[in-house]
Motif scaffolding. Structure first.
Motif, PDB file in Angstrom:
ATOM      1  N   VAL A  43      -6.758  -6.690   9.316  1.00 36.85           N
ATOM      2  CA  VAL A  43      -6.041  -5.843   8.181  1.00 36.85           C
ATOM      3  C   VAL A  43      -7.131  -4.644   7.890  1.00 36.85           C
ATOM      4  CG1 VAL A  43      -5.290  -5.741   5.835  1.00 36.85           C
ATOM      5  CG2 VAL A  43      -5.311  -8.007   7.208  1.00 36.85           C
ATOM      6  N   ASN A  94      -6.614   0.146   3.049  1.00 40.64           N
ATOM      7  CA  ASN A  94      -5.427   0.109   2.599  1.00 40.64           C
ATOM      8  C   ASN A  94      -5.152  -1.020   1.535  1.00 40.64           C
ATOM      9  OD1 ASN A  94      -2.672  -0.109   2.130  1.00 40.64           O
ATOM     10  ND2 ASN A  94      -1.957   0.634   4.318  1.00 40.64           N
ATOM     11  N   GLY A 135      -2.687  -1.653  -0.258  1.00 38.97           N
ATOM     12  CA  GLY A 135      -1.469  -2.395  -0.555  1.00 38.97           C
ATOM     13  C   GLY A 135      -1.505  -3.590   0.461  1.00 38.97           C
ATOM     14  N   GLN A 136      -1.949  -3.006   1.685  1.00 37.55           N
ATOM     15  CA  GLN A 136      -2.201  -4.202   2.815  1.00 37.55           C
ATOM     16  C   GLN A 136      -2.968  -5.460   2.392  1.00 37.55           C
ATOM     17  OE1 GLN A 136      -1.991  -2.868   6.758  1.00 37.55           O
ATOM     18  NE2 GLN A 136      -0.629  -1.187   6.264  1.00 37.55           N
ATOM     19  N   MET A 137      -4.033  -4.889   1.947  1.00 36.58           N
ATOM     20  CA  MET A 137      -5.073  -6.019   1.922  1.00 36.58           C
ATOM     21  C   MET A 137      -4.665  -7.026   0.892  1.00 36.58           C
ATOM     22  SD  MET A 137      -8.292  -3.278   1.364  1.00 36.58           S
ATOM     23  CE  MET A 137      -9.650  -4.417   1.153  1.00 36.58           C
ATOM     24  N   LYS A 164      -1.828  -8.420   0.566  1.00 42.27           N
ATOM     25  CA  LYS A 164      -0.998  -9.087   1.035  1.00 42.27           C
ATOM     26  C   LYS A 164      -1.643 -10.085   2.204  1.00 42.27           C
ATOM     27  CE  LYS A 164       2.339  -6.065   1.830  1.00 42.27           C
ATOM     28  NZ  LYS A 164       3.276  -5.250   2.129  1.00 42.27           N
ATOM     29  N   ALA A 165      -2.885  -9.820   2.479  1.00 45.69           N
ATOM     30  CA  ALA A 165      -3.659 -10.172   3.656  1.00 45.69           C
ATOM     31  C   ALA A 165      -3.515 -11.802   3.909  1.00 45.69           C
ATOM     32  CB  ALA A 165      -5.040  -9.708   3.846  1.00 45.69           C
ATOM     33  N   TYR A 191       0.111 -14.835   4.922  1.00 48.36           N
ATOM     34  CA  TYR A 191       0.859 -15.006   6.096  1.00 48.36           C
ATOM     35  C   TYR A 191       0.444 -16.028   6.936  1.00 48.36           C
ATOM     36  CZ  TYR A 191       2.097  -9.862   5.298  1.00 48.36           C
ATOM     37  OH  TYR A 191       2.541  -8.980   4.723  1.00 48.36           O
ATOM     38  N   HIS A 216      -0.425  -8.184  13.886  1.00 45.30           N
ATOM     39  CA  HIS A 216       0.679  -8.039  13.150  1.00 45.30           C
ATOM     40  C   HIS A 216       0.945  -9.383  12.495  1.00 45.30           C
ATOM     41  CE1 HIS A 216       4.792  -7.345  11.977  1.00 45.30           C
ATOM     42  NE2 HIS A 216       4.540  -6.119  12.016  1.00 45.30           N
ATOM     43  N   PRO A 217       1.355  -9.437  11.178  1.00 43.42           N
ATOM     44  CA  PRO A 217       1.698 -10.608  10.640  1.00 43.42           C
ATOM     45  C   PRO A 217       2.511 -11.705  11.208  1.00 43.42           C
ATOM     46  CG  PRO A 217       1.573  -9.004   9.066  1.00 43.42           C
ATOM     47  CD  PRO A 217       1.627  -8.395  10.325  1.00 43.42           C
ATOM     48  N   LYS A 264      -0.366   6.445  -1.785  1.00 39.26           N
ATOM     49  CA  LYS A 264       0.510   5.218  -1.176  1.00 39.26           C
ATOM     50  C   LYS A 264       0.650   4.331  -2.148  1.00 39.26           C
ATOM     51  CE  LYS A 264      -0.943   5.441   3.757  1.00 39.26           C
ATOM     52  NZ  LYS A 264      -1.780   5.055   4.778  1.00 39.26           N
ATOM     53  N   ASP A 319      -2.062   1.974  -4.131  1.00 41.17           N
ATOM     54  CA  ASP A 319      -3.363   3.020  -4.337  1.00 41.17           C
ATOM     55  C   ASP A 319      -3.365   3.646  -5.391  1.00 41.17           C
ATOM     56  OD1 ASP A 319      -5.592   3.560  -3.324  1.00 41.17           O
ATOM     57  OD2 ASP A 319      -5.161   4.122  -1.282  1.00 41.17           O
TER      58      ASP A 319
END
Lengths: 292, 92
Positions: free
Chosen positions: A11, A15, A17-19, A21-22, A25, A224-225, B14, B17
């Motif tokens: 991940v 980011n 936003g991605q962290m 949700k890490a 999955y 990728h998840p 984004k 963020d």
């Protein structure tokens, strides 16, 4: 949390936003990346994000690691110092080429653990091997420190270093995969299979995971998840395999209870390696949520 | 909020963020928060900013936060990076 490292999901460390949700999955491990996914202008920001994320929101359902920058970069030392302070399960070192790389990292982690009041040996090491020299030294790398828990192949950099031509099914990296698996098992650490970057090719990915499992890999790095459940599916024993494993282990336990040196099932002798494989099958089945 | 070329930035625009613009100097702590959820979370965002300013003993500063729904960890991290960048720019 299970004891397996079937999937290690990368991940980007810069980011948020991605962290957040890490961990949803289902990957066995999440690796926050400070290296390739982060531009050289944002290394400081990524470090601070991962540090605060692990302080405030550390996932409880999976292991957490951090891929730091390589030792020949100006980011390496600060990466180690700031990350050890929040006690990830492991640091993943890219471009590991010699045992000395690992010993240096071990020394720095030890120093940081002491400074932060963290129990010595808490932070483990996974080495990524991605050069010809690294593959050549795989066993020395894998056995360089008691902190070592796994080694993995960085296929793209390895291909470049070897001036290889890339094939779709990865024939050109077969020898390296074999050697990484062999070296890891010889050193008593986990061999982790390489990243299959074309995440849209589901069929090719599943075939690749199956092949890696056949070679002895115990898990795979994924980017990728959508790849997570596919890897777990391959590493989940079938009902037939599970039933057979149960019978083997039961026969072994019965023989042990009778103090008999010979283990037999359905009129056939069972050697110890078969018992160990059956025990591994049960462990994977348990981690996959199968009824034992 | 107006900034000079001494200001530093950190973060992105984004979702999830925030963008921090920060300049050391002035009298006291000037904090401006722009967020769709300012009414509900403005004070919480301000507290995150203050935690980092206290940690680095920064008392004279101008900060603008453009929030895109960031969680506390991201706010603290982005402000921390901005503070470190500003201190580095001043050679501290």
């Amino acid at each position: 949390m299970n004891s397996l490292y079937r999937t290690l999901l990368f991940v980007p460390g810069n980011n948020p936003g991605q962290m957040v949700k890490a961990d949803i999955y289902g990957a066995d491990c999440v690796i926050f990346d400070l290296e390739d996914a982060v531009s050289i202008h944002e290394k400081d920001a990524a470090r601070d994000l991962v540090k605060h994320y692990l302080t405030d929101l550390r996932p409880e359902t999976c292991r957490v690691g951090v891929r730091i920058n390589a030792q020949d970069t100006p980011y390496y030392e600060e990466d180690v110092r700031s990350m050890v302070s929040v006690k990830p399960d492991f640091l993943r070192l890219p471009k590991s080429e010699t045992a000395e790389n690992i010993r240096q990292l071990d020394k720095l982690i030890t120093e940081c653990e002491k400074a932060c009041g963290i129990e010595a040996g808490s932070v483990k090491i996974i080495a990524t091997i991605e050069t010809a020299l690294g593959v050549y030294n795989a066993y020395q790398i894998a056995s360089a420190s008691p902190r070592m828990i796994a080694i993995g192949l960085g296929a793209e950099d390895f291909r470049t270093d070897m001036r290889m031509t890339r094939s779709e099914d990865g024939q050109e990296i077969l020898f390296a995969r074999n050697l990484i698996s062999l070296a890891a098992h010889a050193a008593g650490v986990m061999p982790l299979d390489y990243v299959y970057s074309n995440f849209k090719n589901e069929e090719g990915f599943i075939a690749d995971v199956r092949f890696g499992k056949m070679l002895g890999f115990t898990g795979k790095s994924v980017i990728h998840p959508s790849q997570v459940p596919l890897v777990h599916q391959v590493f989940t024993p079938s009902d037939e395999e599970l039933e057979h494993a149960k019978k083997v282990v039961a026969a072994y336990e019965e023989a042990m209870a009778k103090a008999s040196g010979v283990v037999a099932l359905d009129g056939k002798m069972i050697d110890m390696p078969i018992v160990v494989r059956a025990q591994n099958t049960l462990e994977y089945a348990k981690a996959s949520g199968k009824e034992l | 909020m107006e900034f000079t070329d001494k200001a530093v930035k950190c973060g992105t625009d984004k979702k999830g963020d925030l963008l921090v613009t920060l300049e050391l100097g002035g009298n006291g702590r000037e904090i401006e928060i722009k967020s769709k959820v300012e009414k509900k979370f403005g004070e919480a965002i301000r507290q995150d900013v203050l935690i980092i300013l206290d940690a680095f003993s920064v008392n004279n500063v101008k900060i603008q936060i453009d929030d895109l729904g960031a969680l506390d960890f991201a706010i603290k991290a982005r402000v921390e990076t901005a503070v470190k960048r500003a201190l580095a720019k001043e050679g501290k």
